[in-house]
Design an enzyme around this catalytic site. Sequence first.
Site, PDB file in Angstrom:
ATOM      1  CE  LYS A 104      -4.129  -1.786   2.310  1.00  0.00           C
ATOM      2  NZ  LYS A 104      -4.862  -1.800   3.594  1.00  0.00           N
ATOM      3  CE  LYS A 183      -7.260  -7.478  -2.031  1.00  0.00           C
ATOM      4  NZ  LYS A 183      -7.948  -8.145  -0.983  1.00  0.00           N
ATOM      5  CE  LYS A 186     -18.708  -4.146  -4.038  1.00  0.00           C
ATOM      6  NZ  LYS A 186     -19.874  -3.408  -3.685  1.00  0.00           N
TER       7      LYS A 186
END
Length: 323
Positions: A104, A183, A186
Amino acid sequence: MQPTGEAHLGNYLGALHRWVELQERFDCLWCIVDDHAITAGGDPRDLPKKVVDLAVSFLAVGLDPEKSILFVQSDVSEHTELAWLFNAVTPMGDLERMTQYKDKAQRFESVPVGILNYPVLQAADILLYRADAVPVGEDQRQHLELTREIARKWNAGYGDFFPEPEAIIGDEGRILGLDGNAKMSKSLGNTVDIMAEPDEVWARVRTAVTDPQRLRKSDPGRPELCNVHSLHRHFSSPDVVEDVAHQCRGALRGCVECKHILSDSIVTTFAPMRERAAELRAQPERIRDILDDGATRARVLARETMAVVRQRMGLDWRKGWKR
Ligand code: SF4
């Protein structure tokens, strides 16, 4: 689970499906983690709707507020309080070597501290209820190990209190996105909402990647290497799964037809949940009452834990000055 709106296929296969079974065997708490969600940015005006949409999904798939506690993280402020206190025993180096942090952090020029501290809040989410076990995916195993480490360090400093929770890992295997990405999420646009209408389900499923070596219908396929076949195993009956593999290997059926069968199986599986979701959406006050009740019950447990934590960490000065 983070509130990203209605649950999708990956949430269902990787978590919700299993949670519905777990609530029959354990005293469970299911938390919509909106305090975590703010680390992802986004428009704050969207967050309340995403919370409610996920709550509807929880209830529609069969999480039962009579059997477990369903609540929203920010309704129980002890989560963030305990996370702050855990900062006192969490080594910076442990946070910096978390794989998810490293992934991240690359997306930011200046990394917000919340991205680094995310697993500390997760540890608080779990240990606030002194949970013995947590259902996690493989990608969360490292964070759970850190939770265990935080429990050990806190216990070593302030006296034995927190259990070291075990991971409950499901047997559903890796769930790839429809595009074959490792993965399903959305944000990657490679999944489909479980409440989606049949034409939306088909619109997504038709884009799913298949065996890359099967270029024509006359090419024999390898179902064991095809993500569409993996999804059939989750959504179609055993007879259909076997038939799909047979027809694929023998080049007897094309991929489009195979995907149509999968799309129908997904629609059939989720049909009762779509109906329940529609009923729930018509009664928003019922959802609010369920979440309010869940927060009240969670707060009772949280406050018991925090009373001990504050006392052991010397934060009960009114009582402590007489000792
Ligand atoms: Fe995959 Fe089905 Fe095509 Fe075989 S027929 S490659 S299982 S989509």
